[in-house]
Design a protein around this motif. Sequence first.
Motif, PDB file in Angstrom:
ATOM      1  N   VAL A 330       0.847  -1.183   0.000  1.00  0.00           N
ATOM      2  CA  VAL A 330       0.000   0.000   0.000  1.00  0.00           C
ATOM      3  C   VAL A 330       0.876   1.223   0.000  1.00  0.00           C
ATOM      4  CG1 VAL A 330      -1.832   1.217   1.219  1.00  0.00           C
ATOM      5  CG2 VAL A 330      -1.712  -1.270   1.313  1.00  0.00           C
ATOM      6  N   VAL A 331       0.618   2.127  -0.924  1.00  0.00           N
ATOM      7  CA  VAL A 331       1.434   3.331  -1.038  1.00  0.00           C
ATOM      8  C   VAL A 331       0.961   4.339   0.011  1.00  0.00           C
ATOM      9  CG1 VAL A 331       2.231   5.169  -2.559  1.00  0.00           C
ATOM     10  CG2 VAL A 331       1.754   2.897  -3.475  1.00  0.00           C
ATOM     11  N   ARG A 332       1.567   4.260   1.215  1.00  0.00           N
ATOM     12  CA  ARG A 332       1.260   5.210   2.274  1.00  0.00           C
ATOM     13  C   ARG A 332       2.522   5.904   2.766  1.00  0.00           C
ATOM     14  NH1 ARG A 332      -3.712   5.018   4.804  1.00  0.00           N
ATOM     15  NH2 ARG A 332      -4.967   3.132   4.526  1.00  0.00           N
ATOM     16  N   THR A 333       3.674   5.279   2.474  1.00  0.00           N
ATOM     17  CA  THR A 333       4.905   5.804   3.039  1.00  0.00           C
ATOM     18  C   THR A 333       5.334   7.095   2.369  1.00  0.00           C
ATOM     19  OG1 THR A 333       6.125   4.381   1.513  1.00  0.00           O
ATOM     20  CG2 THR A 333       5.705   3.531   3.728  1.00  0.00           C
ATOM     21  N   ALA A 334       4.921   7.313   1.124  1.00  0.00           N
ATOM     22  CA  ALA A 334       5.244   8.564   0.455  1.00  0.00           C
ATOM     23  C   ALA A 334       4.504   9.712   1.129  1.00  0.00           C
ATOM     24  CB  ALA A 334       4.863   8.493  -1.027  1.00  0.00           C
ATOM     25  N   ARG A 335       5.048  10.920   1.012  1.00  0.00           N
ATOM     26  CA  ARG A 335       4.421  12.086   1.635  1.00  0.00           C
ATOM     27  C   ARG A 335       3.051  12.315   1.002  1.00  0.00           C
ATOM     28  NH1 ARG A 335       6.045  16.319   4.671  1.00  0.00           N
ATOM     29  NH2 ARG A 335       4.918  18.293   4.443  1.00  0.00           N
ATOM     30  N   PRO A 336       1.974  12.287   1.804  1.00  0.00           N
ATOM     31  CA  PRO A 336       0.637  12.455   1.237  1.00  0.00           C
ATOM     32  C   PRO A 336       0.422  13.878   0.744  1.00  0.00           C
ATOM     33  CG  PRO A 336       0.538  12.448   3.632  1.00  0.00           C
ATOM     34  CD  PRO A 336       1.946  12.114   3.267  1.00  0.00           C
ATOM     35  N   ALA A 337      -0.506  13.995  -0.150  1.00  0.00           N
ATOM     36  CA  ALA A 337      -0.839  15.322  -0.664  1.00  0.00           C
ATOM     37  C   ALA A 337      -1.437  16.177   0.442  1.00  0.00           C
ATOM     38  CB  ALA A 337      -1.826  15.192  -1.824  1.00  0.00           C
ATOM     39  N   ARG A 338      -1.070  17.434   0.462  1.00  0.00           N
ATOM     40  CA  ARG A 338      -1.562  18.333   1.513  1.00  0.00           C
ATOM     41  C   ARG A 338      -3.073  18.532   1.373  1.00  0.00           C
ATOM     42  NH1 ARG A 338       0.855  21.658   5.016  1.00  0.00           N
ATOM     43  NH2 ARG A 338      -0.261  23.517   5.718  1.00  0.00           N
ATOM     44  N   ARG A 339      -3.748  18.462   2.507  1.00  0.00           N
ATOM     45  CA  ARG A 339      -5.202  18.629   2.478  1.00  0.00           C
ATOM     46  C   ARG A 339      -5.567  20.051   2.063  1.00  0.00           C
ATOM     47  NH1 ARG A 339      -4.595  14.837   6.727  1.00  0.00           N
ATOM     48  NH2 ARG A 339      -6.015  13.071   6.521  1.00  0.00           N
ATOM     49  N   ARG A 340      -6.604  20.156   1.251  1.00  0.00           N
ATOM     50  CA  ARG A 340      -7.057  21.466   0.791  1.00  0.00           C
ATOM     51  C   ARG A 340      -8.120  22.022   1.734  1.00  0.00           C
ATOM     52  NH1 ARG A 340      -7.695  20.361  -5.742  1.00  0.00           N
ATOM     53  NH2 ARG A 340      -5.509  19.797  -6.115  1.00  0.00           N
ATOM     54  N   LEU A 341      -8.082  23.310   1.926  1.00  0.00           N
ATOM     55  CA  LEU A 341      -8.971  23.956   2.886  1.00  0.00           C
ATOM     56  C   LEU A 341     -10.255  24.461   2.254  1.00  0.00           C
ATOM     57  CD1 LEU A 341      -9.481  25.072   5.746  1.00  0.00           C
ATOM     58  CD2 LEU A 341      -8.209  27.128   5.083  1.00  0.00           C
ATOM     59  N   TRP A 342     -10.206  24.887   1.002  1.00  0.00           N
ATOM     60  CA  TRP A 342     -11.326  25.650   0.443  1.00  0.00           C
ATOM     61  C   TRP A 342     -12.654  24.888   0.471  1.00  0.00           C
ATOM     62  CZ3 TRP A 342     -14.060  23.898  -3.750  1.00  0.00           C
ATOM     63  CH2 TRP A 342     -13.471  22.885  -4.516  1.00  0.00           C
ATOM     64  N   TRP A 343     -12.626  23.607   0.089  1.00  0.00           N
ATOM     65  CA  TRP A 343     -13.886  22.876   0.037  1.00  0.00           C
ATOM     66  C   TRP A 343     -14.390  22.521   1.434  1.00  0.00           C
ATOM     67  CZ3 TRP A 343     -14.626  18.090   2.144  1.00  0.00           C
ATOM     68  CH2 TRP A 343     -13.491  17.305   2.400  1.00  0.00           C
ATOM     69  N   THR A 385     -16.077  17.966  11.217  1.00  0.00           N
ATOM     70  CA  THR A 385     -15.425  16.724  10.797  1.00  0.00           C
ATOM     71  C   THR A 385     -14.580  16.935   9.553  1.00  0.00           C
ATOM     72  OG1 THR A 385     -17.270  16.003   9.397  1.00  0.00           O
ATOM     73  CG2 THR A 385     -17.383  15.451  11.728  1.00  0.00           C
ATOM     74  N   ALA A 386     -14.946  17.954   8.746  1.00  0.00           N
ATOM     75  CA  ALA A 386     -14.138  18.248   7.556  1.00  0.00           C
ATOM     76  C   ALA A 386     -12.932  19.119   7.892  1.00  0.00           C
ATOM     77  CB  ALA A 386     -15.009  18.935   6.497  1.00  0.00           C
ATOM     78  N   LEU A 387     -13.099  20.051   8.826  1.00  0.00           N
ATOM     79  CA  LEU A 387     -12.029  20.990   9.155  1.00  0.00           C
ATOM     80  C   LEU A 387     -10.987  20.392  10.094  1.00  0.00           C
ATOM     81  CD1 LEU A 387     -14.069  24.283   9.670  1.00  0.00           C
ATOM     82  CD2 LEU A 387     -12.326  23.881   7.920  1.00  0.00           C
ATOM     83  N   LEU A 388     -11.419  19.485  10.984  1.00  0.00           N
ATOM     84  CA  LEU A 388     -10.499  18.988  12.001  1.00  0.00           C
ATOM     85  C   LEU A 388      -9.288  18.265  11.419  1.00  0.00           C
ATOM     86  CD1 LEU A 388      -9.922  18.863  14.983  1.00  0.00           C
ATOM     87  CD2 LEU A 388     -11.333  16.805  15.153  1.00  0.00           C
ATOM     88  N   PRO A 389      -9.425  17.383  10.408  1.00  0.00           N
ATOM     89  CA  PRO A 389      -8.216  16.758   9.842  1.00  0.00           C
ATOM     90  C   PRO A 389      -7.228  17.790   9.302  1.00  0.00           C
ATOM     91  CG  PRO A 389     -10.182  15.577   9.132  1.00  0.00           C
ATOM     92  CD  PRO A 389     -10.656  16.815   9.821  1.00  0.00           C
ATOM     93  N   TRP A 390      -7.738  18.844   8.661  1.00  0.00           N
ATOM     94  CA  TRP A 390      -6.850  19.892   8.146  1.00  0.00           C
ATOM     95  C   TRP A 390      -6.164  20.618   9.294  1.00  0.00           C
ATOM     96  CZ3 TRP A 390      -6.582  25.164   8.795  1.00  0.00           C
ATOM     97  CH2 TRP A 390      -5.739  25.847   7.926  1.00  0.00           C
ATOM     98  N   VAL A 391      -6.899  20.912  10.366  1.00  0.00           N
ATOM     99  CA  VAL A 391      -6.316  21.614  11.512  1.00  0.00           C
ATOM    100  C   VAL A 391      -5.238  20.761  12.160  1.00  0.00           C
ATOM    101  CG1 VAL A 391      -6.802  22.506  13.825  1.00  0.00           C
ATOM    102  CG2 VAL A 391      -8.386  22.996  11.947  1.00  0.00           C
ATOM    103  N   VAL A 392      -5.532  19.478  12.387  1.00  0.00           N
ATOM    104  CA  VAL A 392      -4.548  18.592  13.017  1.00  0.00           C
ATOM    105  C   VAL A 392      -3.306  18.465  12.154  1.00  0.00           C
ATOM    106  CG1 VAL A 392      -4.104  16.232  13.796  1.00  0.00           C
ATOM    107  CG2 VAL A 392      -6.300  17.322  14.306  1.00  0.00           C
ATOM    108  N   GLU A 393      -3.491  18.243  10.856  1.00  0.00           N
ATOM    109  CA  GLU A 393      -2.348  18.108   9.949  1.00  0.00           C
ATOM    110  C   GLU A 393      -1.502  19.374   9.928  1.00  0.00           C
ATOM    111  OE1 GLU A 393      -2.194  16.418   5.548  1.00  0.00           O
ATOM    112  OE2 GLU A 393      -2.778  18.527   5.568  1.00  0.00           O
ATOM    113  N   THR A 394      -2.149  20.532   9.864  1.00  0.00           N
ATOM    114  CA  THR A 394      -1.422  21.797   9.778  1.00  0.00           C
ATOM    115  C   THR A 394      -0.628  22.071  11.043  1.00  0.00           C
ATOM    116  OG1 THR A 394      -3.138  22.679   8.318  1.00  0.00           O
ATOM    117  CG2 THR A 394      -1.686  24.272   9.371  1.00  0.00           C
ATOM    118  N   VAL A 395      -1.219  21.769  12.192  1.00  0.00           N
ATOM    119  CA  VAL A 395      -0.546  22.067  13.455  1.00  0.00           C
ATOM    120  C   VAL A 395       0.589  21.092  13.720  1.00  0.00           C
ATOM    121  CG1 VAL A 395      -0.844  22.165  15.957  1.00  0.00           C
ATOM    122  CG2 VAL A 395      -2.565  23.183  14.464  1.00  0.00           C
ATOM    123  N   VAL A 396       0.345  19.792  13.579  1.00  0.00           N
ATOM    124  CA  VAL A 396       1.388  18.817  13.918  1.00  0.00           C
ATOM    125  C   VAL A 396       2.548  18.889  12.939  1.00  0.00           C
ATOM    126  CG1 VAL A 396      -0.256  17.277  15.029  1.00  0.00           C
ATOM    127  CG2 VAL A 396       0.311  16.932  12.611  1.00  0.00           C
TER     128      VAL A 396
END
Length: 779
Positions: A330-343, A385-396
Motif C-alpha cells: 500500500v502506497v502510504r509511506t510517500a508524503r501524502p498530498a496536503r489537504r485542501r482547505l477551500w472545500w 469533521t471536515a475541518l479537524l483533519p486539516w487543523v490537526v495536519e497543519t498544526v502537527v
Amino acid sequence: MNVRQWSRDLAMGVRFAFTGGREGWVRLLLTGVGVGLGVALLLLTTAIPNALAARDDRADARWDLTEAWSDEKIPEARDDTLLIAGVPTTYHDTDVRGRELEPEGPKAPLPPGVAEFPAVGEMLVSPALEELLASDEGALLRERLPDRIVGTIGESGLIGPSELAFYRGGEGLSSHLDLGVVARVDGFGNPSTTSEPWDPVLLLLVLVVFVVLLMPVGVFIATAVRFGGERRDRRLAALRLIGSDSGMTRRIAAGEAFAGALLGLVLGAGFFLLGRQAAGSLEIYDISVYPGYLNPSPALAALVAVAVPAAAVLVTLFALRGVVIEPLGVVRTARPARRRLWWRLLLPVGGLALLVPMIGQGSENGEFNQYMVTGGVVLLLVGITALLPWVVETVVARLGSGAVSWQLAVRRLQVSSGSAARMVNGIAVAVAGAIALQMLFAGVEDEFTQMSRNDLTRAQMSVEVPSGVALGTVTGKFEATKGVDAVYAFGETYVGDTPGQDAERITEVTVGGCRALREVASLPSCRDGDVFAVSGGEWDEFTPELAKAGQKLWFDPDYGVEADSVAWTVPGDFKKGRSVEDPTGMKRGGFLITPGALPEEIDRLLGQKVYLGIDRSVPDAYEYVRNTAAAIDPYSDPLVWTSTERSGRFDSIRTGLLVGAACVLFLIGASLLVSQLEQLRERKKLLSALVAFGTRRRTLSLSVLWQTALPIVLGLALAVVVGLTLGTVLLKMTNVPLAVDWTGVLTMTGFGAAVVLAVTLLSLPPLLRLMRPEGLRTE
C-alpha cells in the motif's frame, strides 16, 4: 459496472470478514461493537417519541377531576358515578399523585389499573410507593399516609415504574363538591384532544436538540466502520497479486465494512433490547418509562437498518479514494498530498447561509423553517469533521523537538493525522453542539421564566386551610411543628355595600392576629378586637367610601344569594393604617380585622391561608410542615416558594436534553475507548519492538497520552469556535440579546476533556500488555 459485479465483490468482502482468521475476527468485532453502540442509541432516539406518546396516553386515560376545575354544572348522582378528590402531596421534591375515591353506585367506573375500590382506611399504591413506604426513608411519608395498603396499582394506571401514586377510600366527599377539590365523574379519560400551539422558539430548541444529539452518533458510526483500516489495506494488496483491479479491491473492502455494519445492526438491536429492559429500573431527571414504551417507529427503524450499511459502504469507498493499493503493498509511506482547505470551508459557510435568512424571527415574528434550521445546523457540525483533519495536519506539521515521548507522538500524528482526527470528531461535534445549546438555553430562558414576587426572606411555604378551622388553632399547630420559625395566618374575604351580586362597591377583608397583620400593613398600635382601614392597596378603589363609622356592609366572598350574606357594621373606633407588601409581594387594601372583632358566623365565609418561615437547617422541615397540613386538612397541598417560575414545556425540553446528553456522553466515552484499543492493537508489533530495543514503558505510555491529548485539544478548540458561532446565530435568530455563557462553555469543554482523560486511563492496562516482547511473535 453492473449490479451483479458489485454484489459479487461485496459478498466476497463479507466472506473475507468472517473467514479472515483471528485478525479479521477482532477487527469485525471492534467494528460491530462500535456500530452497535451507535445503532442502539439511534434506535433509542427513534423510540423516545413513542415513549413520550405512551406516557401521555396513560395520563389521558386516567384523566379525572374535570368538573372540579371547570365552570360546568356538576352532574347528578347516579349508580354509575364516582366522587373523586385530588389529594396529591410532595415528598423530598418528588410529586406523589393521590386520589380519594367514593363510589355512588355499583356501576361506578374504576380508574385504570384498579381492580376494586379501596374501602375507607384502605389504600392502593404504586409498586414504587409501596417500596418507599416500607423503607426507613419513607417514615415521614407513612405518617401522612396512614391507610392500610391492600393492593397495588396496575401498570395501565401508571405513567412509569418509578411513579409514586395512590388511591384511597373516601367518604362524605359530596360535601366538598362546591369547593373545587372534588368531582363527580362517570368515566375516565381526557375528552379534549386539542393542544395549544408550540412557541416557535421552543420548536427551534427541539429541532436543535435532536440534531445536536444525533450528529455525534452518526459521526461515530462513520468512524467505527473504518476500524483497522491500515491492516485491511495491507491485506487487500494480496488481492492485487491474484489479479483483482483497484475498483474490485475497493468494493471488497466495502464488503468487509458492510459485514461489520451488519454485525453492528445485530449487536445494536441486542444492546437496545438490553437497554430497553434496563430502562424499567432507571429514573433519569424524574422520568421513568416501562420497557414496552420504548418501541422504535417501524419506518425510522427501517431507515436505520438501511442507512447504516449503506453509509459503511460509502464511507469506505470515500476513504480509499486517496489510497493506492498495489500488488506489492500500500502506497502510504510517500508524503501524502496536503489537504485542501477551500472545500472544507464550504460546509460551515453553507450552514450559515441557511441560518442567516431567519435572523430576527421568533415568538413575535413568525415561525422558523424547520428544514433550513436542520440543514444549517447539520452543515455547521459536519463542517467540524471536515475541518479537524486539516487543523490537526497543519498544526502537527509544525511541531518538532522535545522529549522522546513527545517526538514519538508527534511523528505518529504526522504520519496518520487523519486517524487521530477521526477519533476526536465525535466528541468535537458533541461539545460544539452542547456549547451552542447552552448559549441558546441561557439566552431564551428569560422569555420562559417569570420572577416570583414572593419574599423568601419572610416566608418559604404557604398552606391553604379550609374555612371553619379557627385561625388560632391553625397558628398553634404550625408553631408547634418542627422546623417552623414563623407563622402568619390570614383569613380572606370581601365586603360589599349591598348583598349578593348587585354590590357596586367591594373591598377586601383580611383577618389575622396582630403579628400577622403587621406583615401586611403599617399599624399605629394593635390588640385583639381592633379593626383597621388601610390605604395604598394595589387593587383598592372603594375603601375610602366604605370605611365610615356606622356604614353597613355585607360579607359575601362568593357574591352568591342574599341569604348567604352576613351583615356587618363598621365600628366607630376603627383605626387607619398604611399598606405594605405582604409575603407574596402584593399590597392589600380594605379592612384588617383581628379575630376578636369578627362575628362568629363569618368564620365559614373565610378563605384561609398560612405563610410559614422555615428553618432550613432542620432536616426534613418541609416534610414536617406537610404532615401538619395533612392532619389539619387532608386535601391541602402546601406550596414551597421559589424565586422563579418557568414554563413547563421549556423545562421538559431541558430535561430531554440532559437525558439525551447523558446517553451521548456514554456513547462518546465507549467509542473513544474502542477506537483507542483498535489503534493500540494495530501498533502491537511496533510497541513490542520499541520495548525490545530498550524504550521505557513510561516513555511509550506518555507518547500514547500525547497522541490522544493533542488532537483532543485541537478538536475542543475548534468545537468552541464553531459552538460559539452557531450559538451566536441561534440567539440572533430568536431575537435575543447576544451573551456568551462562559461558565457553560467551560463546563462543556471540561466534560469533553474529562471523557478523554477517563478513556486514556482505561486504555493504559491493555497498553502495558501490548508492550510485552511476546508481541513480536508471528505465525
